[in-house]
Write a protein that holds these residues in place. Structure first.
Motif: not given
Lengths: 185, 451
Positions: B66-73, B189-210
């Motif tokens: 639910s923390f995942l940011a959802k900016p347009e585009g 990386r230093l946090k914040p920003p967390f991956p949910a806001v700036k993750g892979l390629y600075q885009c919102p990302t969720v990282v979860n275990n298998v």
């Protein structure tokens, strides 16, 4: 880091490197996965391919070819290659024996297994046998803790090892005499 | 026989291939989610399930989503953490080797919920052979229309790529993993920003275990409330435990959270008890969690039976408890030396420190050196306090939790086994034999000291 595992930083006397056609095709396929402008993401997978094409180690020539392929500065490749333990920065034997030495394997006898391999091969971790056949390398946990002690050779895990089993493995590998790479299918 | 949720069909023939997997209800969660549910409804089920991250931290998955940011585009990514490098942990490998489509299915359903059209599985380089299995499963799934464009006519597109690492424990830390996936050194990386806001390629990302992503499948199939009925309290559902060390039956076990620790370690359904000697100590959740004496693993300091759950294992805090962690369980028999094991742990963290933060880079090296001389019979009386001091100065003073993970095994070993450390100073000649407790187990001079 001991002298014997020091990276080879010279290009003098080191053979030139060029990707084979199949490897190059594989690299291009990898690069196409990533978004525009993010081809650097392919660096680690491509270094694995380059290492497999260069007798199991990354020479400066091989790393420079990777830099050129990805349009990176050479230092961007060196700093990554030197960070990850699976990349060898010095020549290695036909077989690199990655023996796990971390606690769960230690509880199941990895210290004794390593001591046995040192004696049998006449080398210490980090060294290569005189005939160029085996490099002994100690590594950290390989995710095989219920089946230790174990070692990795190329893409294969050899698990639940005993002195007898590892002796047989050494004999088999010696007889086969064919390089094992992590990328083997 | 305990209830299996993830491994219900793991022994069925052909379960590794798509056909066999489908025959046992595979990809039902994708059909259900894409045809009948809104993405937010999937997130809601995961929240209701109480599922917590199975990689070690135990953070509630629904909340993370639910923390995942959802900016347009801006694209969003799901990245599965298959770096599995925590000593003692081999559960994800087992799952991916035997039932790879469970992970792929979980990724399709989860990516739909998160609105991600590209997902990566970052797998440790040593698992190249597992990466091949995943690639094959992805190929099968794509050919059958479970991946690719317009899945099930829903308009949802998804591509999954397998990315191999190259040997670095630190890449299991989610921001180091993202750095590595971007083709860099694995420096967290230093946090914040967390991956949910700036993750892979600075885009919102969720990282979860298998295992976390695999658990989304039964949660969507049966509903979050059903999943939450399994387990105990805030430890809902099942957990994969990879068991090793000096036990009779090493392997990967799916347990219902809340299983009594005594049953897990001693019953023939699980570990089957000790391998012919007596149990001495247990590390229940991977090398980073505190080591505890066997008695404290079975019962809390209050004398209550301890359970395999997040809360019960940590009962008593670090004074008398430990953690569930990743489920990388290993037990010690009385031939083992705690100082040797602690040195092994310290050497591991020294080797794996990325070197960014001085307390970790230098401190892990000092721990390694001081423990080495103690174990090799060259220790000094002041070394034990020195170790305590070093670990205290690492803990909490680093960018990522590797520093804490290096400190805790040392702190807990001294806390519970101080007399054994002292023995190494007073019996320097005896401990020069590397198997010094094999013939004659160490006899405790006092009750475990708590600090």
């Amino acid at each position: 880091m001991s002298a014997r595992t020091r990276p080879v930083t010279t290009t003098e006397g080191v053979r030139p490197f060029a990707f084979s056609a199949t490897a190059l095709a594989e690299c291009r396929e990898l690069i196409a996965r990533y978004p525009e402008g993010r081809s650097k993401s392919a660096l680690i997978p491509i270094l694995h391919i380059a290492q497999a094409e260069n007798d199991g180690w990354l020479s400066v020539n091989a790393m420079d070819a990777v830099a050129e392929l990805l349009g990176l500065r050479r230092i961007e490749v060196y700093e990554v290659a030197s960070f990850y333990s699976m990349f060898n920065l010095h020549p290695v034997g036909t077989y690199v024996l990655d023996v796990c030495r971390t606690t769960p394997c230690m509880l199941r006898g990895s210290d004794e297994l390593i001591a046995h391999l040192e004696k049998k091969l006449g080398i210490h971790p980090g060294e290569t046998t005189k005939d160029g056949m085996f490099t002994l390398k100690t590594v950290e946990c390989l995710g095989s803790c219920g089946t230790g002690p174990m070692l990795q050779c190329g893409a294969r895990y050899h698990e639940d090892l005993t002195v007898e089993k590892v002796d047989r493995l050494i004999d088999e590998l010696r007889a086969r005499n064919q390089r094992a790479n992590y990328t083997d299918r | 026989m305990a209830r299996k949720i993830l491994f219900e069909h793991i022994d069925k023939p052909g379960i590794r291939g798509l056909e066999g997997y489908r025959a046992h209800g595979g990809y039902r969660s994708v059909e259900k989610a894409l045809r009948t549910m809104a993405p937010e409804a999937v997130v809601e089920e995961v929240k209701k399930s109480g599922l917590r991250g199975r990689g070690g931290a135990g953070f509630p998955t629904g909340m993370k989503w639910s923390f995942l940011a959802k900016p347009e585009g801006v694209p969003r990514y799901l990245v599965v953490n298959a770096d599995e490098s925590e000593p003692g942990t081999f559960k994800d490998r087992y799952l991916m080797e035997r039932i790879p489509h469970l992970l792929i299915e979980g990724m399709v359903t989860s990516s739909f919920a998160l609105g991600a059209n590209t997902a990566f599985i970052y797998i440790r380089g040593e698992y190249f052979h597992v990466a091949r299995i995943l690639e094959q499963a992805i190929g099968e799934a794509r050919a059958a229309g479970w991946l690719g464009r317009n899945i099930l006519g829903s308009g949802f597109d998804l591509d999954i790529h397998v990315q191999v690492g190259a040997g670095a424990y630190i890449c299991g830390e989610e921001t180091a993993l993202l750095e590595s996936l971007e083709g860099k050194r694995g420096n967290p990386r230093l946090k914040p920003p967390f991956p949910a806001v700036k993750g892979l390629y600075q885009c919102p990302t969720v990282v979860n275990n298998v295992e976390t992503i695999a658990a989304v499948v039964p949660i969507v199939n049966d509903g979050g409330e059903e999943y939450a009925k399994v387990g105990v309290g805030r430890s809902t559902g099942t957990k994969l435990i990879s068991a090793g060390g000096n036990i009779k039956r090493p392997g990967v076990y799916e347990i219902e959270l809340g299983l009594p620790c005594d049953e897990f370690i001693n019953s023939d359904e699980y570990c089957g008890g000790v391998d012919g000697r007596a149990f001495k100590a247990v590390v229940p959740g991977g090398s980073s969690v505190p080591i505890v004496p066997y008695e404290l693993f079975l019962r809390t300091a209050k004398g209550e039976p301890r359970l395999m759950s997040y809360e019960s294992l940590s009962d008593g805090g670090f004074v008398s408890g430990t953690m569930l962690g990743s489920g990388g369980f290993y037990a010690y028999n009385d031939a083992q030396c705690i100082v040797r094991s602690t040195w092994n742990h310290a050497r591991f963290y020294h080797h794996e420190s990325c070197g960014q933060c001085s307390p970790c880079r230098e401190g892990t090296g000092w721990l390694d050196k001081v423990l080495e001389r103690l174990e090799l019979g060259e220790g000094r009386a002041e070394d034990i306090d020195l170790l305590w001091d070093i670990q205290r100065k690492i803990e909490g003073n680093t960018i990522c939790p590797l520093g804490d993970a290096a400190a805790w095994p040392v702190a807990s070993a001294i806390r519970h086994f101080r007399d054994e450390f002292e023995y190494h100073v007073t019996h320097r000649e005896k401990v020069k034999d590397p198997r010094h407790f094999a013939r004659e187990p160490f006899r405790r001079t006092a009750r475990p000291q708590t600090v």
